[in-house]
Write a protein that holds these residues in place. Structure first.
Motif, PDB file in Angstrom:
ATOM      1  N   LEU A 159       0.819  -1.382  -0.086  1.00 28.13           N
ATOM      2  CA  LEU A 159       0.162  -0.209  -0.084  1.00 28.13           C
ATOM      3  C   LEU A 159       0.990   1.223  -0.068  1.00 28.13           C
ATOM      4  N   ARG A 160       1.916   1.173   0.844  1.00 27.43           N
ATOM      5  CA  ARG A 160       2.919   2.351   0.633  1.00 27.43           C
ATOM      6  C   ARG A 160       3.518   2.562  -0.451  1.00 27.43           C
ATOM      7  N   PHE A 162       2.156   1.757  -3.362  1.00 29.58           N
ATOM      8  CA  PHE A 162       0.874   2.232  -4.263  1.00 29.58           C
ATOM      9  C   PHE A 162       0.534   3.667  -3.918  1.00 29.58           C
ATOM     10  N   ALA A 163       0.958   4.050  -2.756  1.00 27.41           N
ATOM     11  CA  ALA A 163       0.632   5.335  -2.361  1.00 27.41           C
ATOM     12  C   ALA A 163       1.771   6.391  -3.201  1.00 27.41           C
ATOM     13  N   TRP A 164       2.837   5.795  -3.293  1.00 26.41           N
ATOM     14  CA  TRP A 164       3.921   6.650  -3.898  1.00 26.41           C
ATOM     15  C   TRP A 164       3.412   6.608  -5.540  1.00 26.41           C
ATOM     16  N   ILE A 166       0.492   6.911  -6.608  1.00 23.26           N
ATOM     17  CA  ILE A 166      -0.585   7.824  -6.724  1.00 23.26           C
ATOM     18  C   ILE A 166       0.047   9.266  -6.722  1.00 23.26           C
ATOM     19  N   MET A 167       1.166   9.207  -5.860  1.00 24.19           N
ATOM     20  CA  MET A 167       1.864  10.634  -5.578  1.00 24.19           C
ATOM     21  C   MET A 167       2.575  11.081  -6.858  1.00 24.19           C
ATOM     22  N   ASN A 171      -0.667  11.567 -13.830  1.00 27.32           N
ATOM     23  CA  ASN A 171      -1.797  12.357 -13.400  1.00 27.32           C
ATOM     24  C   ASN A 171      -1.756  12.232 -11.790  1.00 27.32           C
ATOM     25  N   GLY A 172      -0.655  12.411 -11.226  1.00 21.28           N
ATOM     26  CA  GLY A 172      -0.630  12.063  -9.833  1.00 21.28           C
ATOM     27  C   GLY A 172      -0.827  13.350  -8.852  1.00 21.28           C
ATOM     28  N   VAL A 173      -0.598  13.298  -7.427  1.00 22.87           N
ATOM     29  CA  VAL A 173      -0.944  14.272  -6.652  1.00 22.87           C
ATOM     30  C   VAL A 173       0.083  15.331  -6.863  1.00 22.87           C
TER      31      VAL A 173
END
Lengths: 331, 366, 267
Positions: A159-160, A162-164, A166-167, A171-173
C-alpha cells in the motif's frame, strides 16, 4: 555442646550408593542446555525444512538446465557461464563497459546494488536524526512516538508503494497539486518510472524500520558518559562525534545491513514505480521463474545475487571492524 | 514440638558444577524447630546447599534426609519444604491474596477454609486488608512478608530462606529480623536461613553453620562461634581477631604455653583435643579482650610492648592499632569508654603495653 | 524540562509528516468523488466502499487471507514461543549460529525465500500450490518476528518465579499454565497480532506460492493495473490500512506495557 562438622568424618558417613537415575535424566542433568535445544527443536526443524533445504535445492537447481518443458539434471555450469559469458561486443551502462554477451543480469545486479546503496544512505541520513531526537529530546509521550514510528513498519508495504505511485504519477498528486497551485503548467514526466522514484519509494518504505535499532543503541548509552565528555571539555558537536556516534555504531551498522540486504532483491517497488528504466534484479528473477520459465537460470541469478550481497556485507563488516565495535558495545 | 531431634540430615552431601566443588562433602543435622543459619561469604556454597534442600539442585553424591526420608532426588514440588526466595519471586500477575493461596490449590480446602487460611496468614504478617493489592504496589518489606506467608501457609516441615533480608535497607532489615524471629517462634517451623551477614546470623539463629569453600567449618550456637572458634577461618570470619603464631611447648590444666618467637612465651586456654608439643599453632584474641596500659602489667598475664599506631574514636568505644616489633600486622585493640586510655591528647606514637588473661585467648592449630 | 523547539524537534515533526503523508492520501482519495487521484478534491462519496463490499472476488480473497493469517499467527507463535523459551532460559552452546539461521528470513530478500520455497514445493516435492503453501511461506517469515517479540518478553522473566511455583507444589506443566504462560501472555498476544498483520499484508511469498486461490494483497496488486478500478482499490487499501493500524497499536501497547510491568517496582 558443639557438633563440629567433620568433612569426610567416618561417624557421619553411611555407605550410600548414588540413586539410580534413568540415562535420559542423567544426560539432561549433565548437559542442562540440551533441554534448551529440546525446546527449540521444532522451530529449528521448521527452519531447516523451509529455509535451509529450499536454499540448498535452489543452489542445486542452478547447476541444472531447462529444456523447453523439462529440466535436464546433469551437472553443468552453463547457467553461470551464460551470465558471465565474455564477448567483444561491449555494452555501456552509465559509461561503465560490460564486455559480456548477455550483460543484462550483471548490469541489473550492479544497478540494484547501486540503488540499494543509495536507499541505504538516504535511510540512514533520515533515520539517524529521528532516532537521536526520540532518544534524547522526547521526554514525555515516548511510547506515543514509538508507536507512531512502529505503525508504518507493520502496515502494508504494497500500500505504501501504491501511495507513492499515486503521488508521483503523471496524473498524480504532486503534478496535479503543483499545477493546481500554478507552479507548473504541464505535468512533470520525470517523477515516475525511473530509478529515482524507486529510491524515494524504497527509502520511505524502509526508513521507519531503520529508526528502531538506532534508537535502541542511542537509548542504551549511559547518560553519564555524555556528561563526562562535557565535563572533560567537549563541545556538544565534539561530544556527539567522540562519544554518541561511536557508541551507537552497533545499531547503525545493524540498520545498514537490515536495509541494504533486502532492498537489493526488492521487486514490488521497481515493478510498480520503476518502469522499464527502474527495474532491478528481483524483477528479472521473477520473470525467469514466471513468464520466461527458466528456473535453473533464475536459480543461478539468485545464487549470484546472494553471493554478491554476502561478499559486500563481509567486506563492509571487515572495513568497519565490526568485531571491535560489537565487543565495545557489550561493555 | 520437641527440639533436639533432627529433622534434616545431610550425609556426605556434595555438589559439583563441572570441576567446581560448590558443596564439598558436608554432613550435619538440623534439629526440629530450630532457627538454623548457613553463614559464609558469597561463593561458599550456602545457597547451593539450600537449593539442594529445596530440590532445585540434585546432589552429585551423598544423601539428604528430611524427617527420616531420603529426598535427594525428590523434585521440589513433592518436598515438605518451602522457600522464601532472595528476590521474593512474588508472582507479578497475581494479587497478594492469590500469591498466598498459590500453594493451597492441591490441599483440598473448601473455598471458605482457603479464604480463612489466607486471612490468617495476612494477619500473621500484619498485612490484613492488603489481599487485593497487586504485587507491583508492594514495598520491599511487604513483598518479603508476602513471600513468607505464601511459603508458611503450605505448612512446610522446613522453611528455607535465601538471604531474604538482603534487598532491604538497614533500618527495615533490623525490624524484619525481629519479626522473623517472632514468626518463627509463633509457628514453630524449622527455619533454615542463608545469609552472608554475620550480625544477622548471630542475632537470629539458634545455631549457625559457618561455611567456606563448600565445607561446613563449624556448627554451633552464636556465642560458641564467637568465644570458641574451632579454626582460624571461623575466628577471622566472625568478628575481628588478632592472631599470634608460634609453636606449642606444653599443655597443662587446660592452659597451653606457646613459644611465639619475638613475642616471647604466651599462654592461652586449650581444648582437650589440643595437638602435641611442637605443633605450629596460633593464639587468637579478640580486640575487646586486650587491655592497654602505659606501665608494664603484673606477672601472670600475657604482655607485649608496642607503640600506638592509630586511634579511632567511636564515642562509646575506641579502636587502637598497636605496632609491635617483629609483627607484620599491628594488633587491634578495642576499649570501652570506661577504660579508655586518654580522652584528649593524642596518644599516637607513645609506647604502650598490651596484656590479656590466658583464658581470654583461644589456641588454634595452624 | 524546558520545552525547546530546536531544529531537531522541527525535524522530528517534519519527518512524521513525510512518513505519513503518502499513506494518508489513500483514505483521502478513497472518499473523493472522482476516478483519478488528482487535486483539487471533488465531493465526498462512499461509492467506492460500496463497490468493494459487493465484489465477490475481493470477498473471496479476504476470506482466504483471513484463514491463512489466523493459521499462520497461531502456528508461528507456537514455534516462536518454544524457541524463545529455549533461548532465554538456557545457556546454549552454539546459540549464535542457531539464532542467526532462525533470524535469516528477516534479512534475506523475500524473493529469494519465495523462489527457493517454490523450487522445493513444485520441483522437489511436486506439491500443488494452495493456500497451504502460502501459509508455509508466511510461517517462515513470521517465526523470527514472533521469536523476537517473545524473547524480549521472556528475557526479563525471573526464573525464580517458576522455582517458587515448583516449591509451592506445582509440577512442570501446572507451573507453565499458572506462571509462565500468564506472564508471557501479553507477549503471546502481541506476537499473534503481529504475525496476523504480517501474513495479511504479505505479497511476494503469497504471489509465488499461491495457486488459484488469491490472497488479498495479490488481489490488490492485480487491481493496480486497472486505472478504472482505482477508487475501489483506494477503498480497499484504506480499509486494510485502518485494520492493520488498529491491530498494530493494540499489540504495541500490549507489548510495551507488558515489558514494563515485569520489573518489580518495590525494589
Amino acid at each position: 555442646m558443639s557438633d563440629i562438622a567433620e568433612p569426610g568424618g567416618a561417624a557421619m558417613r553411611e555407605p550410600s550408593s548414588p540413586p539410580a537415575k534413568p540415562l535420559r535424566t542423567r544426560i539432561l542433568q549433565r548437559f542442562p542446555w540440551l533441554r534448551g535445544y529440546l525446546l527449540m527443536s521444532p522451530t529449528i526443524a521448521v527452519m531447516l525444512a523451509m529455509l535451509i533445504v529450499p536454499v540448498v535445492a535452489l543452489f542445486v537447481r542452478s547447476f541444472w538446465t531447462q529444456n523447453v518443458f523439462e529440466i535436464d539434471t546433469t551437472f553443468t555450469l552453463r547457467n553461470y557461464a551464460y551470465i558471465f559469458e565474455l564477448s567483444d561486443r561491449i555494452t555501456y551502462w552509465f559509461g561503465i563497459p560490460f564486455p559480456l554477451a548477455n550483460p543484462v543480469y550483471v548490469i541489473l545486479l550492479v544497478k540494484s546494488i547501486a540503488m540499494s546503496l543509495a536507499v541505504t544512505v538516504v535511510v540512514i541520513l533520515l533515520a539517524y536524526p529521528m532516532a537521536y531526537f526520540m532518544a534524547f529530546r522526547v521526554k514525555r509521550h515516548k511510547m506515543l512516538w514509538l508507536i507512531l514510528i512502529t505503525i508504518p513498519i507493520w502496515t502494508s508495504y504494497l500500500l505504501r508503494v501504491f501511495a507513492w505511485k499515486i503521488m508521483l504519477g503523471f496524473n498524480g498528486v504532486i503534478n496535479s497539486g503543483l499545477m493546481n497551485l500554478g507552479i507548473i503548467d504541464k505535468p512533470l514526466e520525470f517523477l515516475l518510472y525511473n530509478p529515482i522514484a524507486v529510491i524515494i519509494t524504497l527509502a520511505h518504505a524502509w526508513v521507519a524500520f531503520a529508526i528502531l535499532p538506532i534508537y535502541v543503541s542511542l537509548e542504551k548509552i549511559d547518560r553519564s558518559l555524555l556528561e563526562a565528555a562535557t565535563d572533560l571539555g567537549d563541545k556538544p558537536w565534539e561530544r556527539f562525534w567522540h562519544v554518541t556516534l561511536p557508541l551507537s555504531a552497533p545499531g547503525t551498522i545493524a540498520t545498514i545491513l537490515l536495509v541494504f540486504i533486502p532492498t537489493v532483491g526488492d521487486y514490488v517497488t521497481p515493478a510498480l514505480v520503476g518502469g522499464s528504466g527502474g527495474s532491478m534484479i528481483g524483477n528479472s528473477i521473477q520473470l525467469l521463474f514466471g513468464r520466461q520459465n527458466d528456473a535453473p537460470l533464475g536459480s543461478a541469478v539468485s545464487v549470484v545475487m546472494m553471493a554478491t550481497i554476502t561478499a559486500i556485507v563481509c567486506l563492509f563488516l571487515w572495513l568497519v571492524d565490526y568485531r571491535k565495535i560489537r565487543a565495545r558495545g557489550m561493555n | 514440638m520437641s527440639t533436639g531431634e533432627s529433622i534434616i540430615s545431610l550425609r556426605s552431601v556434595a555438589k559439583h558444577f563441572g570441576s567446581v566443588r560448590a558443596v564439598d562433602d558436608v554432613s550435619f543435622d538440623i534439629r526440629r524447630g530450630e532457627f538454623f543459619s548457613l553463614l559464609g561469604p558469597s561463593g561458599c556454597g550456602k545457597t547451593t546447599l539450600l537449593r539442594m534442600l529445596a530440590g532445585f539442585e540434585v546432589p552429585t553424591s551423598g544423601a539428604i534426609l528430611i524427617d527420616g526420608q531420603d529426598v535427594s532426588t525428590v523434585p521440589p514440588h513433592a518436598r515438605p519444604t518451602n522457600m522464601v526466595f532472595q528476590n521474593y519471586a512474588i508472582f507479578p500477575h497475581l494479587s497478594v491474596r492469590e500469591n498466598i493461596a498459590y500453594g493451597l490449590r492441591k490441599k483440598g480446602l473448601s473455598k471458605q477454609e482457603l479464604a480463612q487460611t489466607v486471612e490468617d496468614a495476612l494477619a500473621l504478617i500484619k498485612m490484613t486488608g492488603y489481599g487485593d493489592r497487586a504485587s507491583h504496589q508492594l514495598s520491599g518489606g511487604q513483598r518479603q512478608r508476602v513471600a513468607l506467608a505464601r511459603a508458611l501457609v503450605c505448612k512446610p516441615k522446613v522453611l528455607l530462606l535465601d538471604e531474604p533480608l538482603g534487598a532491604l535497607d538497614k533500618k527495615l532489615r533490623e525490624e524484619m529480623q525481629l519479626e522473623l524471629r517472632q514468626i518463627q517462634r509463633t509457628v514453630g517451623v524449622t527455619f533454615v536461613f542463608v545469609t552472608h551477614d554475620q550480625e544477622e546470623a548471630l542475632a537470629l539463629s539458634d545455631r549457625i553453620a559457618v561455611m567456606s569453600r563448600g565445607k561446613a567449618l563449624q556448627i554451633d550456637a552464636a556465642n560458641r562461634l564467637y568465644e570458641a572458634p574451632n579454626c582460624k577461618e571461623v575466628a577471622a570470619f566472625i568478628g575481628s581477631m588478632n592472631f599470634f603464631q608460634g609453636s606449642l611447648r606444653e599443655t597443662s590444666g587446660g592452659t597451653a604455653l606457646v613459644d611465639a618467637g619475638p613475642l616471647g612465651q604466651l599462654s592461652a586456654s586449650a581444648a582437650e583435643n589440643a595437638p602435641g608439643p611442637g605443633s605450629q599453632v596460633s593464639i587468637a584474641v579478640r580486640p575487646e579482650k586486650l587491655r592497654l596500659a602505659w606501665d608494664k602489667p603484673a606477672a601472670g598475664q600475657n604482655a607485649i610492648a608496642g607503640r600506638i599506631a592509630t586511634e579511632a574514636y567511636f564515642g562509646d568505644r575506641s579502636h587502637y592499632h598497636v605496632a609491635v616489633e617483629g609483627l607484620a600486622e599491628p594488633i587491634a585493640v578495642a576499649m570501652q569508654k570506661s577504660d579508655r586510655l586518654l580522652d584528649d591528647a593524642s596518644s599516637i606514637g607513645r609506647p604502650v603495653w598490651i596484656s590479656w588473661a590466658p583464658e581470654a585467648a583461644v589456641l588454634l592449630t595452624e | 524540562m524546558s520545552k525547546r523547539f530546536d531544529l531537531l524537534t522541527i525535524y522530528g515533526i517534519v519527518f512524521l509528516v513525510f512518513l505519513y503523508a503518502p499513506v494518508l492520501l489513500l483514505p483521502v482519495f478513497s472518499v473523493n468523488d472522482a476516478t483519478v487521484a488528482i487535486f483539487p478534491l471533488k465531493g465526498f462519496t462512499l461509492k467506492a466502499y460500496g463497490q468493494m463490499v459487493n465484489n465477490p472476488a475481493l470477498l473471496a480473497a479476504l476470506k482466504n487471507s483471513l484463514v491463512v493469517a489466523v493459521g499462520v499467527s497461531v502456528v508461528s507463535t507456537a514455534f516462536g514461543l518454544l524457541a524463545a523459551m529455549g533461548v532465554t532460559r538456557y545457556k546454549l552452546p552454539g546459540q549464535g549460529p542457531v539464532m542467526s539461521v532462525i533470524m535469516l528470513p528477516l534479512v534475506v530478500p523475500s524473493i529469494i525465500l519465495a523462489v527457493a520455497l517454490l523450487v522445493l514445493v513444485r520441483q522437489v516435492f511436486d506439491i500443488p500450490l494452495t493456500l497451504w503453501t502460502v501459509a508455509a511461506g508466511h510461517i517462515l517469515i513470521c517465526v523470527p518476528f514472533s521469536m523476537m517479540v517473545l524473547m524480549s518478553r521472556l528475557e526479563g522473566f525471573d526464573r525464580s518465579l517458576e522455582e517458587a511455583s515448583a516449591d509451592l507444589g506445582e509440577s512442570g506443566w501446572m507451573t507453565f499454565w499458572r506462571v509462565t504462560f500468564p506472564i508471557a501472555m501479553p507477549g503471546i498476544v502481541a506476537s499473534l497480532l503481529m504475525c496476523f498483520t504480517i501474513s495479511l499484508d504479505e505479497y511476494v511469498l503469497a504471489f509465488f506460492l499461491s495457486g488459484l486461490d488469491q490472497t488479498l494483497p495479490i488481489f490488490l496488486y492485480g487491481q493496480l493495473r486497472f486505472p478504472q478500478r482505482l477508487p475501489m482499490t483506494l477503498a480497499l487499501g484504506t480499509t486494510i490500512l485502518i485494520v492493520s493500524t488498529i491491530i498494530v497499536i493494540f499489540s504495541e501497547i500490549l507489548r510495551r506495557r507488558g515489558v514494563q510491568s515485569t520489573k518489580p517496582t518495590g525494589l
